[in-house]
Design a protein around this motif. Sequence first.
Motif, PDB file in Angstrom:
ATOM      1  N   MET A 193       0.810  -1.210   0.000  1.00 60.65           N
ATOM      2  CA  MET A 193       0.000   0.000   0.000  1.00 60.65           C
ATOM      3  C   MET A 193       0.851   1.270   0.000  1.00 60.65           C
ATOM      4  O   MET A 193       0.326   2.371   0.126  1.00 60.65           O
ATOM      5  CB  MET A 193      -0.929  -0.005   1.213  1.00 60.65           C
ATOM      6  CG  MET A 193      -1.960  -1.136   1.205  1.00 60.65           C
ATOM      7  SD  MET A 193      -3.209  -0.982  -0.123  1.00 60.65           S
ATOM      8  CE  MET A 193      -2.623  -2.242  -1.286  1.00 60.65           C
ATOM      9  N   ASP A 194       2.162   1.127  -0.144  1.00 63.11           N
ATOM     10  CA  ASP A 194       3.066   2.272  -0.153  1.00 63.11           C
ATOM     11  C   ASP A 194       3.215   2.801  -1.575  1.00 63.11           C
ATOM     12  O   ASP A 194       3.731   2.101  -2.446  1.00 63.11           O
ATOM     13  CB  ASP A 194       4.439   1.848   0.392  1.00 63.11           C
ATOM     14  CG  ASP A 194       5.379   3.023   0.604  1.00 63.11           C
ATOM     15  OD1 ASP A 194       5.263   4.032  -0.121  1.00 63.11           O
ATOM     16  OD2 ASP A 194       6.240   2.932   1.495  1.00 63.11           O
ATOM     17  N   PRO A 195       2.791   4.044  -1.862  1.00 56.35           N
ATOM     18  CA  PRO A 195       2.819   4.544  -3.238  1.00 56.35           C
ATOM     19  C   PRO A 195       4.203   4.906  -3.747  1.00 56.35           C
ATOM     20  O   PRO A 195       4.356   5.231  -4.926  1.00 56.35           O
ATOM     21  CB  PRO A 195       1.932   5.795  -3.166  1.00 56.35           C
ATOM     22  CG  PRO A 195       2.097   6.287  -1.765  1.00 56.35           C
ATOM     23  CD  PRO A 195       2.220   5.028  -0.923  1.00 56.35           C
ATOM     24  N   HIS A 196       5.217   4.835  -2.892  1.00 55.59           N
ATOM     25  CA  HIS A 196       6.584   5.143  -3.330  1.00 55.59           C
ATOM     26  C   HIS A 196       7.464   3.899  -3.408  1.00 55.59           C
ATOM     27  O   HIS A 196       8.646   4.003  -3.696  1.00 55.59           O
ATOM     28  CB  HIS A 196       7.234   6.148  -2.369  1.00 55.59           C
ATOM     29  CG  HIS A 196       6.521   7.453  -2.268  1.00 55.59           C
ATOM     30  ND1 HIS A 196       6.630   8.296  -1.182  1.00 55.59           N
ATOM     31  CD2 HIS A 196       5.677   8.077  -3.137  1.00 55.59           C
ATOM     32  CE1 HIS A 196       5.891   9.368  -1.374  1.00 55.59           C
ATOM     33  NE2 HIS A 196       5.296   9.256  -2.547  1.00 55.59           N
ATOM     34  N   SER A 197       6.879   2.713  -3.159  1.00 52.31           N
ATOM     35  CA  SER A 197       7.709   1.515  -3.019  1.00 52.31           C
ATOM     36  C   SER A 197       7.932   0.759  -4.315  1.00 52.31           C
ATOM     37  O   SER A 197       8.928   0.048  -4.449  1.00 52.31           O
ATOM     38  CB  SER A 197       7.085   0.565  -1.998  1.00 52.31           C
ATOM     39  OG  SER A 197       5.870   0.023  -2.488  1.00 52.31           O
ATOM     40  N   LEU A 198       7.015   0.879  -5.267  1.00 52.20           N
ATOM     41  CA  LEU A 198       7.146   0.085  -6.491  1.00 52.20           C
ATOM     42  C   LEU A 198       6.534   0.839  -7.661  1.00 52.20           C
ATOM     43  O   LEU A 198       5.344   1.155  -7.645  1.00 52.20           O
ATOM     44  CB  LEU A 198       6.454  -1.276  -6.328  1.00 52.20           C
ATOM     45  CG  LEU A 198       6.636  -2.272  -7.483  1.00 52.20           C
ATOM     46  CD1 LEU A 198       8.100  -2.659  -7.633  1.00 52.20           C
ATOM     47  CD2 LEU A 198       5.783  -3.517  -7.272  1.00 52.20           C
ATOM     48  N   ASN A 199       7.347   1.121  -8.648  1.00 50.24           N
ATOM     49  CA  ASN A 199       6.891   1.831  -9.847  1.00 50.24           C
ATOM     50  C   ASN A 199       6.355   0.803 -10.844  1.00 50.24           C
ATOM     51  O   ASN A 199       6.959   0.527 -11.872  1.00 50.24           O
ATOM     52  CB  ASN A 199       8.047   2.634 -10.441  1.00 50.24           C
ATOM     53  CG  ASN A 199       7.608   3.496 -11.611  1.00 50.24           C
ATOM     54  OD1 ASN A 199       6.423   3.752 -11.801  1.00 50.24           O
ATOM     55  ND2 ASN A 199       8.565   3.941 -12.406  1.00 50.24           N
ATOM     56  N   GLU A 200       5.203   0.248 -10.498  1.00 49.55           N
ATOM     57  CA  GLU A 200       4.596  -0.805 -11.314  1.00 49.55           C
ATOM     58  C   GLU A 200       3.144  -0.424 -11.577  1.00 49.55           C
ATOM     59  O   GLU A 200       2.437   0.055 -10.682  1.00 49.55           O
ATOM     60  CB  GLU A 200       4.702  -2.139 -10.570  1.00 49.55           C
ATOM     61  CG  GLU A 200       4.270  -3.326 -11.388  1.00 49.55           C
ATOM     62  CD  GLU A 200       3.005  -3.963 -10.825  1.00 49.55           C
ATOM     63  OE1 GLU A 200       2.479  -4.887 -11.473  1.00 49.55           O
ATOM     64  OE2 GLU A 200       2.538  -3.548  -9.763  1.00 49.55           O
ATOM     65  N   SER A 201       2.706  -0.608 -12.797  1.00 44.89           N
ATOM     66  CA  SER A 201       1.423  -0.046 -13.227  1.00 44.89           C
ATOM     67  C   SER A 201       0.233  -0.511 -12.395  1.00 44.89           C
ATOM     68  O   SER A 201      -0.632   0.294 -12.047  1.00 44.89           O
ATOM     69  CB  SER A 201       1.174  -0.368 -14.706  1.00 44.89           C
ATOM     70  OG  SER A 201       2.125   0.283 -15.511  1.00 44.89           O
ATOM     71  N   LEU A 202       0.145  -1.797 -12.089  1.00 50.10           N
ATOM     72  CA  LEU A 202      -0.996  -2.272 -11.315  1.00 50.10           C
ATOM     73  C   LEU A 202      -0.995  -1.638  -9.929  1.00 50.10           C
ATOM     74  O   LEU A 202      -2.023  -1.172  -9.444  1.00 50.10           O
ATOM     75  CB  LEU A 202      -0.977  -3.795 -11.194  1.00 50.10           C
ATOM     76  CG  LEU A 202      -2.071  -4.371 -10.292  1.00 50.10           C
ATOM     77  CD1 LEU A 202      -3.467  -4.036 -10.828  1.00 50.10           C
ATOM     78  CD2 LEU A 202      -1.909  -5.879 -10.130  1.00 50.10           C
ATOM     79  N   GLN A 203       0.165  -1.628  -9.305  1.00 48.93           N
ATOM     80  CA  GLN A 203       0.269  -1.023  -7.976  1.00 48.93           C
ATOM     81  C   GLN A 203      -0.166   0.440  -8.014  1.00 48.93           C
ATOM     82  O   GLN A 203      -0.942   0.907  -7.178  1.00 48.93           O
ATOM     83  CB  GLN A 203       1.719  -1.120  -7.482  1.00 48.93           C
ATOM     84  CG  GLN A 203       1.961  -0.413  -6.160  1.00 48.93           C
ATOM     85  CD  GLN A 203       2.490  -1.345  -5.100  1.00 48.93           C
ATOM     86  OE1 GLN A 203       2.365  -2.565  -5.197  1.00 48.93           O
ATOM     87  NE2 GLN A 203       3.062  -0.785  -4.062  1.00 48.93           N
ATOM     88  N   LEU A 204       0.331   1.177  -9.013  1.00 45.94           N
ATOM     89  CA  LEU A 204       0.002   2.600  -9.111  1.00 45.94           C
ATOM     90  C   LEU A 204      -1.461   2.807  -9.488  1.00 45.94           C
ATOM     91  O   LEU A 204      -2.082   3.787  -9.063  1.00 45.94           O
ATOM     92  CB  LEU A 204       0.925   3.279 -10.119  1.00 45.94           C
ATOM     93  CG  LEU A 204       2.408   3.315  -9.722  1.00 45.94           C
ATOM     94  CD1 LEU A 204       3.248   3.898 -10.845  1.00 45.94           C
ATOM     95  CD2 LEU A 204       2.613   4.104  -8.433  1.00 45.94           C
ATOM     96  N   SER A 205      -2.024   1.896 -10.282  1.00 48.24           N
ATOM     97  CA  SER A 205      -3.435   2.001 -10.650  1.00 48.24           C
ATOM     98  C   SER A 205      -4.328   1.829  -9.429  1.00 48.24           C
ATOM     99  O   SER A 205      -5.253   2.615  -9.191  1.00 48.24           O
ATOM    100  CB  SER A 205      -3.786   0.953 -11.705  1.00 48.24           C
ATOM    101  OG  SER A 205      -5.179   0.947 -11.976  1.00 48.24           O
ATOM    102  N   VAL A 206      -4.045   0.801  -8.631  1.00 49.94           N
ATOM    103  CA  VAL A 206      -4.845   0.554  -7.429  1.00 49.94           C
ATOM    104  C   VAL A 206      -4.679   1.695  -6.430  1.00 49.94           C
ATOM    105  O   VAL A 206      -5.658   2.273  -5.943  1.00 49.94           O
ATOM    106  CB  VAL A 206      -4.457  -0.801  -6.785  1.00 49.94           C
ATOM    107  CG1 VAL A 206      -5.113  -0.952  -5.424  1.00 49.94           C
ATOM    108  CG2 VAL A 206      -4.863  -1.958  -7.693  1.00 49.94           C
ATOM    109  N   LEU A 207      -3.427   2.053  -6.140  1.00 53.92           N
ATOM    110  CA  LEU A 207      -3.180   3.076  -5.126  1.00 53.92           C
ATOM    111  C   LEU A 207      -3.557   4.467  -5.601  1.00 53.92           C
ATOM    112  O   LEU A 207      -3.765   5.369  -4.783  1.00 53.92           O
ATOM    113  CB  LEU A 207      -1.710   3.041  -4.702  1.00 53.92           C
ATOM    114  CG  LEU A 207      -1.272   1.779  -3.954  1.00 53.92           C
ATOM    115  CD1 LEU A 207       0.165   1.897  -3.496  1.00 53.92           C
ATOM    116  CD2 LEU A 207      -2.183   1.506  -2.765  1.00 53.92           C
TER     117      LEU A 207
END
Length: 527
Positions: A39-53
């Motif tokens: 749930m950390d928006p700075h931890s992984l520059n990955e599209s799915l993660q950024l889309s959800v967050l």
Amino acid sequence: MKFKRHLVSAALVAGFGCFALGAQAVTLRVANQGDALGMDPHSLNESLQLSVLGNVYEPLVTRGRDYKLTPALATEWTQTSPTTWRFKLRKGVTFHDGTPFTADDVIFSYERAKGEGSDMKSYVGQIKEVKRIDDHTVDFVLNAPFPILPELFTQWHMMSKKWCETNQATRPVDRRKGIENAASFRANGTGPYRLRERQPGVRTSFVRNGNYWGMIDGNVDEVIFTPIGNDATRVAALLSGEVDVMEPVPVQDVDRVKNNPKLKVLQGPELRVIFLGMDQKRDELLFSNVKGKNPFKDKRVRQAFYQAIDIEGIKTRVMRGAATPRATLLAPQIRGYAPDLEKRLPYDVEAAKKLMAEAGYPNGFEVKMNCPNDRYVNDSAICQAVAANLAKINVKINLEAETKATYFPKILSRNTSFYMLGWTPSTVDAHNVLYPIMSTPGEGGRGQFNLGSYSNARVDELTAKVASETDDKKRNEMIHEALKIHQDEIGHIPLHQQALNWGAKKNVELVQWPDNGMPWKYVVVKP
């Protein structure tokens, strides 16, 4: 301190209070082949993660329904000098815990995003410092002019300084080192949805933020996000009505979903290009039977690998036509795209064998290939096809396909010799490929995702000039030159631009962004 397999209930989410779902509450059930890894928006520059967050946290500048830039936590921005941008912040915004959003949070988010463990350094790498003018005004002082700064900010999300300090989450979760903190499983953004419950790898639920500053055009009160890695199981969940939306629809099942009278398929070209990278820095590869030297330092080997890959076969048999082969790492929708460079080296096994022999490897060699199996469309199947192709030039690929939860920490640490990656330029501009992917790794996120450490001084020089050039003609000429150098040197092996395939019930209206983003605030579920 490490946190593993945490379950966060509504009562535990930082005292956010209760959210009661009424009898008429609308729930959206979303399935994906993978999970957001935290749930950390700075931890992984990955599209799915950024889309959800991106539904929980917000940037200063975002994209609207039409994917064009629009204000978010900043209401306006102007250049006060060639190297200074002034941003006016939105007043009356609060984080989910009720804390007001101010300039202090922007400065904190900058320091956090550029710091140790952050995967978002390239988004703030042009910034020299952030100055607080007042509670709702900040100046970004840059290292050099950077005219597309607002576009770079669309994936850099603001976090609460107070919340991070209170919860010992001032540093990002470091996926490379396995270091976690409260931000792994808890969230406190300003966005239209709040985290309610987090069960990593199982399900995560979100509820509408009743105190959201902006307009929520959709009618969804609750979102339940479920990772379903198995393609057949994911399709079955959609067909049975267990989920309302799922992606990606396996290419072999697109027609089946389309032909179901209760379902539809949303399709479109994605901005992402899938490519292969090779370790070109180490004197000896980590994972190969070649000792004392690195075959990937020889352009002839890199070109042999390129020409041994049957890209049309992958397009036809693996991707079922849902891919467009590319000769550079840019899709046609990206500013700076060079159509005259869109010509791949020919698939030619005999030419590849000759190149291998000239490079001193007539009998080939062994090398491990790292590949995800739940990130891109048919990712592991593509890697299997590449391995089979390379066997024709006597290269034995030891394929290691694994979930992205273990894959990304490994390759982002550069513990790889040969790997697959996909990249979507969030700025829709070539600089967001040149700087993080093609540049020599360095400070400020430069080359942060150039995991094989390809390096060319002229490409670095051109990338720096592209960043500040305002004349479109000159800028495009420099982009073209950099792309041509990278292409001629086989800096990476481009494969294809994949297509988006989302499956949904016909009563669900969605906005499908070309970066594969799914903004829930636009979703309407009809009776």
